[in-house]
Design a protein around this motif. Structure first.
Motif, PDB file in Angstrom:
ATOM      1  N   LEU A 157      -7.793  -7.206   2.219  1.00  0.00           N
ATOM      2  CA  LEU A 157      -6.936  -8.222   2.811  1.00  0.00           C
ATOM      3  C   LEU A 157      -6.967  -9.498   1.990  1.00  0.00           C
ATOM      4  CD1 LEU A 157      -8.124  -7.718   6.512  1.00  0.00           C
ATOM      5  CD2 LEU A 157      -6.278  -6.519   5.306  1.00  0.00           C
ATOM      6  N   ASP A 158      -5.865 -10.216   2.031  1.00  0.00           N
ATOM      7  CA  ASP A 158      -5.755 -11.508   1.344  1.00  0.00           C
ATOM      8  C   ASP A 158      -6.465 -12.554   2.187  1.00  0.00           C
ATOM      9  OD1 ASP A 158      -5.086 -13.725  -0.102  1.00  0.00           O
ATOM     10  OD2 ASP A 158      -2.926 -13.601   0.271  1.00  0.00           O
ATOM     11  N   GLY A 159      -7.498 -13.152   1.638  1.00  0.00           N
ATOM     12  CA  GLY A 159      -8.238 -14.174   2.370  1.00  0.00           C
ATOM     13  C   GLY A 159      -9.448 -14.620   1.575  1.00  0.00           C
ATOM     14  N   ASP A 160     -10.254 -15.480   2.180  1.00  0.00           N
ATOM     15  CA  ASP A 160     -11.456 -15.963   1.503  1.00  0.00           C
ATOM     16  C   ASP A 160     -12.611 -16.015   2.491  1.00  0.00           C
ATOM     17  OD1 ASP A 160     -11.417 -18.602   2.856  1.00  0.00           O
ATOM     18  OD2 ASP A 160      -9.629 -18.956   1.631  1.00  0.00           O
ATOM     19  N   PHE A 161     -13.716 -16.652   2.122  1.00  0.00           N
ATOM     20  CA  PHE A 161     -14.916 -16.663   2.945  1.00  0.00           C
ATOM     21  C   PHE A 161     -14.720 -17.332   4.300  1.00  0.00           C
ATOM     22  CE2 PHE A 161     -17.087 -15.961  -1.148  1.00  0.00           C
ATOM     23  CZ  PHE A 161     -18.050 -15.043  -0.774  1.00  0.00           C
ATOM     24  N   ILE A 162     -13.731 -18.209   4.402  1.00  0.00           N
ATOM     25  CA  ILE A 162     -13.521 -18.962   5.640  1.00  0.00           C
ATOM     26  C   ILE A 162     -12.214 -18.571   6.315  1.00  0.00           C
ATOM     27  CG2 ILE A 162     -13.170 -21.278   6.601  1.00  0.00           C
ATOM     28  CD1 ILE A 162     -15.033 -22.343   4.418  1.00  0.00           C
ATOM     29  N   ASP A 209     -21.230 -26.872  -0.435  1.00  0.00           N
ATOM     30  CA  ASP A 209     -22.228 -26.741   0.625  1.00  0.00           C
ATOM     31  C   ASP A 209     -21.608 -26.937   2.001  1.00  0.00           C
ATOM     32  OD1 ASP A 209     -24.165 -26.179  -1.201  1.00  0.00           O
ATOM     33  OD2 ASP A 209     -25.278 -28.062  -0.970  1.00  0.00           O
ATOM     34  N   ASP A 210     -20.678 -27.896   2.139  1.00  0.00           N
ATOM     35  CA  ASP A 210     -20.019 -28.095   3.431  1.00  0.00           C
ATOM     36  C   ASP A 210     -19.204 -26.872   3.824  1.00  0.00           C
ATOM     37  OD1 ASP A 210     -21.085 -30.606   3.803  1.00  0.00           O
ATOM     38  OD2 ASP A 210     -19.333 -31.670   3.022  1.00  0.00           O
ATOM     39  N   GLU A 211     -18.540 -26.256   2.867  1.00  0.00           N
ATOM     40  CA  GLU A 211     -17.781 -25.036   3.162  1.00  0.00           C
ATOM     41  C   GLU A 211     -18.702 -23.880   3.500  1.00  0.00           C
ATOM     42  OE1 GLU A 211     -13.880 -25.963   0.319  1.00  0.00           O
ATOM     43  OE2 GLU A 211     -15.588 -24.830  -0.477  1.00  0.00           O
ATOM     44  N   LYS A 212     -19.834 -23.785   2.819  1.00  0.00           N
ATOM     45  CA  LYS A 212     -20.809 -22.744   3.152  1.00  0.00           C
ATOM     46  C   LYS A 212     -21.251 -22.872   4.606  1.00  0.00           C
ATOM     47  CE  LYS A 212     -22.885 -22.118  -1.486  1.00  0.00           C
ATOM     48  NZ  LYS A 212     -22.408 -23.281  -2.250  1.00  0.00           N
TER      49      LYS A 212
END
Length: 212
Positions: A93-98, A121-124
Motif C-alpha cells: 500500500l502507498d503510505g508511510d510510518f505515520i 524524533d517528534d515523528e517517531k
C-alpha cells in the motif's frame, strides 16, 4: 514523515539490491550481515505482519516463506513496483510510518528494516503511539535499523567514513535522523513496551519491543 527523502528512494530503487549485496563499497559496512539481519527480524515475528518501508521486497520474501501473512507499506512507487514484480500477490500500500490506509485485519507484528531513521524524533514519537494503539497486548514492533549508542559514537563513525572517502555515506549520516538507543528505548517504554536491542553490525541493531 520521511517523505522529504522520496526522491532518494525513487533513484535508489534499481540499485538497492546491488547495495545490500555489498557491491557498493561505501555502504558495505552498513549492509554487512544483511541476510542475518532480515532473518533475525523474521525469527522475532509472529502472525500477521505489517511491514513499513517494504523497499524492493527482500524482507517480505523471507516473511512469506516463513508462512506469515504480510501487508506492506511503501511510499515510493518505484520501490513498490520492484516489490510487486517479486511478489505479484503481495499487498503493498502507498503510505508511510505515520500516514497509511486503514487496515481491515488485526496485526501481530510491525516490522521494518533500514527505514525508521527517516523520521524525526517528534515523528517517531507519533508513530510509536500509533503502533501502541494498533497492536494487542503481546504484539511486537521489530525494527532493524542504523542507530548509535551515543552521539559521540555517531561522530566517530562519520569521521571514519570521511577518512575512507565515503562521501555519500557521510552525507547520509549527517542528513537523516539516526537515533541513539537510549532515545528510542525511552520512546517505546513510555508507551508500555518492553524493549531490547541486539547489535548486528557496526551500524545496525535489532530493536524488539513487545507491548505489555
Amino acid at each position: 514523515m520521511g517523505l522529504e527523502f522520496i526522491d532518494i528512494f525513487e533513484d535508489w530503487a534499481e540499485e538497492y539490491d546491488k547495495s545490500v549485496a555489498g557491491l557498493d563499497p561505501q555502504y558495505a559496512q552498513v549492509f554487512a550481515n544483511y541476510k542475518g539481519i532480515l532473518q533475525e527480524v523474521v525469527n522475532l515475528s509472529s502472525g500477521t505482519v505489517l511491514e513499513f518501508g517494504v523497499g524492493t521486497g527482500n524482507l517480505s520474501t523471507l516473511l512469506i516463506e516463513a508462512g506469515h501473512k504480510v501487508i506492506g507499506i511503501e511510499p515510493s512507487k518505484a520501490m513498490r513496483d520492484v516489490a510487486k514484480q517479486k511478489h505479484p500477490n503481495l499487498p503493498v500500500l502507498d503510505g508511510d510510518f505515520i500516514a497509511f490506509p486503514k487496515l481491515r485485519t488485526s496485526i501481530d507484528t510491525i516490522v521494518s528494516t533500514y527505514a525508521f531513521h527517516h523520521l524525526t524524533d517528534d515523528e517517531k514519537k507519533i508513530a510509536v503511539k500509533k503502533y501502541h494503539d494498533l497492536l494487542l497486548p503481546g504484539g511486537k514492533v521489530v525494527f532493524g535499523d542504523t542507530m548509535f549508542t551515543s552521539k559521540e559514537a555517531k561522530e566517530l563513525i562519520i569521521e571514519d567514513a570521511r577518512n575512507k572517502g565515503h562521501h555519500d555515506l557521510v552525507e547520509d549520516l549527517n542528513r537523516e535522523y539516526y537515533p541513539t538507543i537510549d532515545v528510542l528505548h525511552d520512546m517505546f517504554t513510555k508507551h508500555s513496551f518492553n524493549v531490547s536491542f541486539k547489535q548486528m553490525n557496526d551500524f545496525v541493531w535489532i530493536m524488539e519491543a513487545e507491548k505489555q
